[in-house]
Design an enzyme around this catalytic site. Structure first.
Site, PDB file in Angstrom:
ATOM      1  N   HIS A   1       4.204   6.945  12.966  1.00  0.00           N
ATOM      2  CA  HIS A   1       4.785   8.280  12.213  1.00  0.00           C
ATOM      3  C   HIS A   1       5.073   9.063  13.648  1.00  0.00           C
ATOM      4  O   HIS A   1       6.204   9.736  13.515  1.00  0.00           O
ATOM      5  CB  HIS A   1       3.289   8.353  11.693  1.00  0.00           C
ATOM      6  CG  HIS A   1       3.477   7.531  10.076  1.00  0.00           C
ATOM      7  ND1 HIS A   1       3.987   6.736   9.164  1.00  0.00           N
ATOM      8  CD2 HIS A   1       1.709   7.969   9.687  1.00  0.00           C
ATOM      9  CE1 HIS A   1       3.322   6.209   8.417  1.00  0.00           C
ATOM     10  NE2 HIS A   1       1.811   6.593   9.138  1.00  0.00           N
TER      11      HIS A   1
ATOM     12  N   ARG B   1      -2.357  -5.632   8.199  1.00  0.00           N
ATOM     13  CA  ARG B   1      -0.934  -5.259   8.839  1.00  0.00           C
ATOM     14  C   ARG B   1      -0.737  -4.841  10.173  1.00  0.00           C
ATOM     15  O   ARG B   1      -1.066  -3.973  10.205  1.00  0.00           O
ATOM     16  CB  ARG B   1      -0.453  -3.801   7.425  1.00  0.00           C
ATOM     17  CG  ARG B   1       0.883  -3.220   8.157  1.00  0.00           C
ATOM     18  CD  ARG B   1       0.839  -2.801   6.586  1.00  0.00           C
ATOM     19  NE  ARG B   1       1.684  -1.258   6.549  1.00  0.00           N
ATOM     20  CZ  ARG B   1       2.491  -1.411   5.942  1.00  0.00           C
ATOM     21  NH1 ARG B   1       3.433  -2.895   5.260  1.00  0.00           N
ATOM     22  NH2 ARG B   1       4.243  -0.967   6.420  1.00  0.00           N
TER      23      ARG B   1
ATOM     24  N   ALA C   1      19.812  15.857 -15.713  1.00  0.00           N
ATOM     25  CA  ALA C   1      18.677  15.606 -16.568  1.00  0.00           C
ATOM     26  C   ALA C   1      18.957  15.201 -18.433  1.00  0.00           C
ATOM     27  O   ALA C   1      17.891  14.514 -18.376  1.00  0.00           O
ATOM     28  CB  ALA C   1      18.500  17.155 -16.101  1.00  0.00           C
TER      29      ALA C   1
ATOM     30  N   SER D   1       0.771  -1.378   0.125  1.00  0.00           N
ATOM     31  CA  SER D   1      -0.024  -0.213   0.418  1.00  0.00           C
ATOM     32  C   SER D   1       0.669   0.938  -0.405  1.00  0.00           C
ATOM     33  O   SER D   1       1.919   1.032   0.556  1.00  0.00           O
ATOM     34  CB  SER D   1      -0.896   0.008   1.292  1.00  0.00           C
ATOM     35  OG  SER D   1      -1.567   1.009   0.975  1.00  0.00           O
TER      36      SER D   1
ATOM     37  N   ARG E   1      10.942   8.332  16.524  1.00  0.00           N
ATOM     38  CA  ARG E   1      11.853   9.217  16.061  1.00  0.00           C
ATOM     39  C   ARG E   1      12.757   8.187  15.497  1.00  0.00           C
ATOM     40  O   ARG E   1      14.452   8.679  15.984  1.00  0.00           O
ATOM     41  CB  ARG E   1      12.502  10.004  17.550  1.00  0.00           C
ATOM     42  CG  ARG E   1      10.985  11.263  17.963  1.00  0.00           C
ATOM     43  CD  ARG E   1      11.609  12.519  16.257  1.00  0.00           C
ATOM     44  NE  ARG E   1      10.263  12.127  15.435  1.00  0.00           N
ATOM     45  CZ  ARG E   1       9.926  12.968  14.422  1.00  0.00           C
ATOM     46  NH1 ARG E   1      11.258  14.119  14.741  1.00  0.00           N
ATOM     47  NH2 ARG E   1       9.567  12.831  13.798  1.00  0.00           N
TER      48      ARG E   1
ATOM     49  N   TYR F   1      -1.110   4.465  13.641  1.00  0.00           N
ATOM     50  CA  TYR F   1      -2.965   4.828  12.592  1.00  0.00           C
ATOM     51  C   TYR F   1      -4.215   4.087  14.298  1.00  0.00           C
ATOM     52  O   TYR F   1      -4.213   3.369  15.267  1.00  0.00           O
ATOM     53  CB  TYR F   1      -3.661   4.000  11.837  1.00  0.00           C
ATOM     54  CG  TYR F   1      -3.127   5.734  10.177  1.00  0.00           C
ATOM     55  CD1 TYR F   1      -3.267   6.332  10.677  1.00  0.00           C
ATOM     56  CD2 TYR F   1      -1.468   4.242   9.948  1.00  0.00           C
ATOM     57  CE1 TYR F   1      -1.871   7.060   9.450  1.00  0.00           C
ATOM     58  CE2 TYR F   1      -0.960   5.242   8.664  1.00  0.00           C
ATOM     59  CZ  TYR F   1      -1.113   6.197   8.930  1.00  0.00           C
ATOM     60  OH  TYR F   1      -0.969   7.017   7.542  1.00  0.00           O
TER      61      TYR F   1
ATOM     62  N   GLN G   1      11.775  11.483  -2.014  1.00  0.00           N
ATOM     63  CA  GLN G   1      11.489  12.593  -1.664  1.00  0.00           C
ATOM     64  C   GLN G   1      10.762  13.080  -3.190  1.00  0.00           C
ATOM     65  O   GLN G   1      10.220  14.106  -3.100  1.00  0.00           O
ATOM     66  CB  GLN G   1      12.930  13.484  -2.853  1.00  0.00           C
ATOM     67  CG  GLN G   1      13.950  13.873  -2.897  1.00  0.00           C
ATOM     68  CD  GLN G   1      15.263  13.732  -2.915  1.00  0.00           C
ATOM     69  OE1 GLN G   1      15.934  13.305  -2.750  1.00  0.00           O
ATOM     70  NE2 GLN G   1      15.645  15.570  -3.542  1.00  0.00           N
TER      71      GLN G   1
HETATM   72  P1  NAP Z   1      21.057  25.540  -1.229  1.00  0.00           P
HETATM   73  O1  NAP Z   1      20.586  23.780   0.327  1.00  0.00           O
HETATM   74  O2  NAP Z   1      20.435  25.773  -1.614  1.00  0.00           O
HETATM   75  O3  NAP Z   1      22.515  25.766   0.276  1.00  0.00           O
HETATM   76  C1  NAP Z   1      22.802  26.920  -0.633  1.00  0.00           C
HETATM   77  C2  NAP Z   1      23.758  27.208   0.923  1.00  0.00           C
HETATM   78  O4  NAP Z   1      24.956  27.882   0.825  1.00  0.00           O
HETATM   79  C3  NAP Z   1      22.812  27.754   2.104  1.00  0.00           C
HETATM   80  O5  NAP Z   1      23.674  27.273   2.797  1.00  0.00           O
HETATM   81  C4  NAP Z   1      23.572  29.372   2.073  1.00  0.00           C
HETATM   82  O6  NAP Z   1      23.026  29.599   2.866  1.00  0.00           O
HETATM   83  C5  NAP Z   1      24.549  29.335   1.260  1.00  0.00           C
HETATM   84  N1  NAP Z   1      25.163  30.253   0.473  1.00  0.00           N
HETATM   85  C6  NAP Z   1      24.596  30.871  -0.481  1.00  0.00           C
HETATM   86  N2  NAP Z   1      24.785  31.394  -1.168  1.00  0.00           N
HETATM   87  C7  NAP Z   1      26.017  31.856  -0.449  1.00  0.00           C
HETATM   88  C8  NAP Z   1      27.418  32.600  -0.878  1.00  0.00           C
HETATM   89  N3  NAP Z   1      27.479  33.716  -1.843  1.00  0.00           N
HETATM   90  N4  NAP Z   1      28.084  33.191   0.471  1.00  0.00           N
HETATM   91  C9  NAP Z   1      28.270  31.610   1.447  1.00  0.00           C
HETATM   92  N5  NAP Z   1      27.453  31.186   1.749  1.00  0.00           N
HETATM   93  C10 NAP Z   1      26.088  30.949   0.872  1.00  0.00           C
HETATM   94  O7  NAP Z   1      22.228  24.626  -2.510  1.00  0.00           O
HETATM   95  P2  NAP Z   1      22.436  23.456  -1.778  1.00  0.00           P
HETATM   96  O8  NAP Z   1      22.675  23.283  -0.562  1.00  0.00           O
HETATM   97  O9  NAP Z   1      23.922  23.499  -2.784  1.00  0.00           O
HETATM   98  O10 NAP Z   1      21.851  22.524  -2.843  1.00  0.00           O
HETATM   99  C11 NAP Z   1      21.374  22.464  -4.044  1.00  0.00           C
HETATM  100  C12 NAP Z   1      19.880  22.009  -4.299  1.00  0.00           C
HETATM  101  O11 NAP Z   1      19.709  20.187  -4.120  1.00  0.00           O
HETATM  102  C13 NAP Z   1      18.559  22.080  -3.005  1.00  0.00           C
HETATM  103  O12 NAP Z   1      18.133  23.106  -3.978  1.00  0.00           O
HETATM  104  C14 NAP Z   1      19.438  20.862  -1.780  1.00  0.00           C
HETATM  105  O13 NAP Z   1      18.110  21.211  -1.449  1.00  0.00           O
HETATM  106  C15 NAP Z   1      19.473  20.066  -3.091  1.00  0.00           C
HETATM  107  N6  NAP Z   1      19.441  18.808  -1.987  1.00  0.00           N
HETATM  108  C16 NAP Z   1      19.056  18.073  -1.195  1.00  0.00           C
HETATM  109  C17 NAP Z   1      19.068  17.119  -0.553  1.00  0.00           C
HETATM  110  C18 NAP Z   1      18.500  15.688  -0.057  1.00  0.00           C
HETATM  111  O14 NAP Z   1      19.181  15.782   0.951  1.00  0.00           O
HETATM  112  N7  NAP Z   1      17.447  15.764   0.025  1.00  0.00           N
HETATM  113  C19 NAP Z   1      20.565  16.903  -0.389  1.00  0.00           C
HETATM  114  C20 NAP Z   1      21.523  17.095  -1.741  1.00  0.00           C
HETATM  115  C21 NAP Z   1      20.571  18.690  -2.440  1.00  0.00           C
HETATM  116  P3  NAP Z   1      23.345  31.221   3.228  1.00  0.00           P
HETATM  117  O15 NAP Z   1      22.863  32.024   2.081  1.00  0.00           O
HETATM  118  O16 NAP Z   1      22.421  32.100   4.368  1.00  0.00           O
HETATM  119  O17 NAP Z   1      24.263  31.478   3.433  1.00  0.00           O
HETATM  120 FE1  SF4 Z   2      11.963   5.753  -4.079  1.00  0.00          FE
HETATM  121 FE2  SF4 Z   2      12.640   7.854  -4.431  1.00  0.00          FE
HETATM  122 FE3  SF4 Z   2      11.313   7.016  -5.882  1.00  0.00          FE
HETATM  123 FE4  SF4 Z   2      10.017   7.939  -3.789  1.00  0.00          FE
HETATM  124  S1  SF4 Z   2      10.659   9.026  -4.986  1.00  0.00           S
HETATM  125  S2  SF4 Z   2       9.677   5.786  -4.929  1.00  0.00           S
HETATM  126  S3  SF4 Z   2      11.852   6.838  -2.419  1.00  0.00           S
HETATM  127  S4  SF4 Z   2      13.185   6.863  -5.820  1.00  0.00           S
END
Ligand code: NAP
Ligand code: SF4
Length: 670
Positions: free
Chosen positions: A254, A216, A386, A26, A257, A168, A341
């Site tokens: 859910h 379940r 991409a 599910s 922790r 639930y 995600q």
């Molecule tokens: P981000 O999430 O936009 O973070 C960039 C970081 O850099 C922020 O903390 C920002 O904070 C800082 N920053 C920006 N410009 C700056 C500057 N000129 N000088 C100093 N600090 C600066 O980007 P990212 O970490 O590169 O990630 C890219 C994308 O991938 C994001 O959308 C992120 O959510 C995604 N991602 C997601 C995951 C996940 O676990 N889901 C993992 C990796 C990446 P301040 O501006 O406050 O300093």
């Molecule tokens: Fe699996 Fe991530 Fe797709 Fe969800 S988004 S089904 S966790 S690969």
């Protein structure tokens, strides 16, 4: 044909014969909340039935209005809803699988104002206070479960799965945490188990022996005041005696922790909890959570952990998971990487679920598998997330595709992301490699396509997927040898010392912190359970134990300029666990800082207006990215209107999710 003798054995469960041991578990999709939801759900499930699932279990439907997960969520409580379900059951049967409706009463988790519960104790993850069901109302609710099952049968379902886990309503009756009742449904264990057993007995009495009834049950509650292993086994035995045909297993409420399905959870981490239940009953038992390859599923069956496996997210990622395994094509499976995600995180944002690695999921009617009206010659420049998504989809649509990549291998940023502990992008790369090898896509590795070359080839369409470059912030000393970029660190090209400051606390900042603080034995189930405070034998309330203290191998500090709470951009269903994990490893995030300079002494900052020196060995830059797309202007000057996708289109908030979705959409638009 295949190497999975156990997985492809048929199974008799109560009145139903399953063609193999692979069940699509599910998974809430929210398709029932959109106008063309039935047609979309029929297409979604039928594709998974054609893809070899023996049995499909729908997302949860409530037996009454109070039990709906949210105001517009599905309830099967009236005959006027049968027709919309028939569309789905007919499509699945025609495609060769069985289908059961999951009956889910949300209880105190309901996100509407008419919620009810075993008691009026609110959940820590829901601000609303439930109305405590009276004894008479409990009896009515039991009847509604039975009525819902009868309606499901009338709608063509082969049976029902009664949702009795994850916190639930049923869990709320069985656990002392939420059950403070003084009537026959509260107090002793016997009384607390009465509600689920009444539900099962009433359902069986109503639908008769020809209806498959799954239950379940919570194999581990993972909350204080939850059941211990012995109580769990007592419930399993009682459910069998009450008439359940097959026991499915759920892990964790859910509100627990402890992460239960995210990528930080090792594969099959919960196998022992399932095995305990299997040893207590004689009906078939189903294993679940973090089982994402046929090899692992086969091993669990071979080792007697369970009789069959429930895969929910893996079927979002690849509708043909079972068929590919059966045909000996497991290397073609698009593996679920447990990122959450686009499935669970979308649901939290009230969006219809989809999948990061398969953006067609739940969009099958919008993006049908069919050729484009006219085959074109297409160039895709860049073989990151991409570009790969675009190239393969364009090939499937019948286009002649050339894929250029400046590096010697495909993957782009995925090659960095796969180094983060738990992130399974290696599987995604394996999938794309197999797909490319089996396609006529011309892959040109180590080949930086110039505008001149692209223009001379006379392509009908050019797609630019050149990705991003790490941003170098304007800080005095940015060229000091102490400064490392995240790509240098994650690729292993540079290894930071013991004291590290990370500039930027976005997704990549957290990834780098995880990578640099990864303890020995990470990825091992025993280590995972110990560090999160789970007793491997399920002893103690909810199977919890004291978490093992961490001894960090590095001293790390993360920084951001904003004063807002850090980690806001992390996924809703994984971010909390990442933050908890890093906090346990003693990694602080300093917010509201400004960077003054980097020199031999370390990183100089201002915090709350006061100067501070962070005496670190290295400063790792995770300060976002800039797009790489100069090629577009060069092509435009030659009269070619190229399309940008992924980070080349917009670097802010670029991640594999947007990259792959964008690549697929552009391929469909060609
Ligand atoms: P981000 O999430 O936009 O973070 C960039 C970081 O850099 C922020 O903390 C920002 O904070 C800082 N920053 C920006 N410009 C700056 C500057 N000129 N000088 C100093 N600090 C600066 O980007 P990212 O970490 O590169 O990630 C890219 C994308 O991938 C994001 O959308 C992120 O959510 C995604 N991602 C997601 C995951 C996940 O676990 N889901 C993992 C990796 C990446 P301040 O501006 O406050 O300093
Ligand atoms: Fe699996 Fe991530 Fe797709 Fe969800 S988004 S089904 S966790 S690969």
């Amino acid at each position: 044909m295949h190497n999975y003798p156990h997985l492809f054995q048929p199974l008799q469960a109560g009145p139903a014969r399953l063609r193999n041991r692979i069940v699509m578990g599910s998974m809430h999709t929210r398709l029932e909340t959109v106008p063309d939801g039935s047609a979309r759900a029929a297409a979604f499930y039928a594709e998974r039935a054609r893809g070899g699932a023996a049995l499909i279990i729908t997302g949860g439907y409530s037996p009454d209005a109070a039990g709906r997960l949210e105001a517009d969520a599905g309830a099967l409580d009236h005959t006027d809803k049968l027709a919309e379900h028939r569309i789905v059951t007919d499509a699945v049967h025609e495609a060769g699988a069985l289908i059961c409706l999951q009956v889910l009463h949300a209880g105190r988790y309901a996100r509407h104002d008419d919620l009810v519960g075993a008691s009026d104790i609110p959940s820590p993850i829901n601000r609303r206070k439930p109305h405590a069901l009276t004894t008479a109302e409990v009896a009515q609710t039991v009847e509604r479960y039975a009525e819902c099952a009868a309606l499901a049968r009338a709608a063509g379902y082969d049976g029902v799965e009664i949702m009795g886990s994850e916190g639930y309503l049923i869990s709320q009756f069985t656990a002392l945490r939420t059950n403070n009742r003084s009537d026959q449904y509260g107090g002793s264990l016997e009384n607390r188990l009465r509600f689920p057993l009444d539900v099962v007995r009433a359902t069986r009495a109503r639908v008769g022996p020809g209806c498959l009834i799954l239950f379940r049950m919570s194999a581990l509650d993972l909350v204080e005041g939850g059941a211990n292993a012995e109580e769990t086994l007592q419930l399993a035995r009682a459910l069998e005696a009450a008439g359940v045909d097959l026991l499915d297993t759920g892990i964790g409420w859910h509100e627990a922790r402890v992460p239960t399905i995210g990528y930080m959870v090792p594969r099959a981490a919960w196998r022992d909890a399932t095995a305990r239940i299997k040893s207590a009953v004689s009906i078939p038992v189903m294993a679940t959570n973090r089982i994402n390859t046929p090899e692992l599923a086969e091993t669990l069956l071979q080792e007697g952990v369970a009789d069959l496996v429930s895969l929910a997210r893996p079927f979002l990622a690849d509708a043909a998971f079972a068929l590919k395994a059966e045909q000996g094509r497991a290397d073609e499976i698009n593996t679920c990487i447990a990122c959450n995600q686009a499935c669970l995180d979308f649901l939290f944002r009230d969006q219809v679920a989809s999948c990061l690695v398969n953006p067609r999921a739940c969009q099958e009617t919008r993006y049908p598998v069919e050729k484009a009206a006219r085959a074109k010659r297409v160039a895709v420049v860049g073989a990151g997330a991409a570009g790969l998504s675009c190239a393969i989809t364009a090939f499937e649509r019948g286009h002649a595709v050339t894929l250029y990549e400046a590096q010697d291998d495909i993957g782009g940023q995925l090659n960095l992301a796969k180094e983060v502990p738990g992130k399974e992008f290696t599987e995604t790369l394996r999938y794309f490699r197999t797909r490319l090898a089996g396609s006529s896509v011309q892959l040109k590795l180590g080949h930086r396509a110039s505008a001149e070359e692209l223009a001379s080839c006379g392509y009908d369409a050019v797609v630019i997927a050149c990705g991003v470059a790490p941003r170098l912030p304007d800080i005095p000393g940015i060229d000091h040898p102490k400064v490392l970029r995240y790509d240098e660190v994650l690729s292993g090209a540079k290894v930071p010392g013991k004291r590290v400051a990370i500039i930027g606390a976005g997704g990549i900042g957290f990834d780098v912190a995880e990578y640099l603080s990864e303890p020995a034995g990470s990825g091992n189930t025993a280590e995972f359970l110990a560090s999160w405070g789970v007793d491997a034998q399920g002893r103690g309330e909810g199977g919890l134990a004291a978490p093992r203290p961490e001894t960090p191998s590095r001293s790390i500090v993360m920084l951001q300029r904003k004063s807002t709470p850090p980690g806001k951009t992390l996924g809703a269903t994984t971010g909390w666990a990442i933050r908890m994990e890093l906090a346990r490893r003693g990694i602080p995030v300093l917010t509201g800082v400004s960077y003054q300079r980097i020199d031999d002494a370390g990183l100089h900052i201002l915090r709350e207006g006061k100067p501070e020196l962070l005496a670190v060995d290295h400063v790792v830059l995770c300060a976002g990215q800039d797009p790489v797309n100069a090629l577009r202007a060069e092509l435009a000057s030659r009269g070619i209107d190229a399309t940008l996708i992924g980070g080349a289109e917009r670097a802010e908030e670029i991640d594999a999710l947007r990259a792959m979705e964008g690549g697929m959409k552009v391929a469909y638009s060609l």
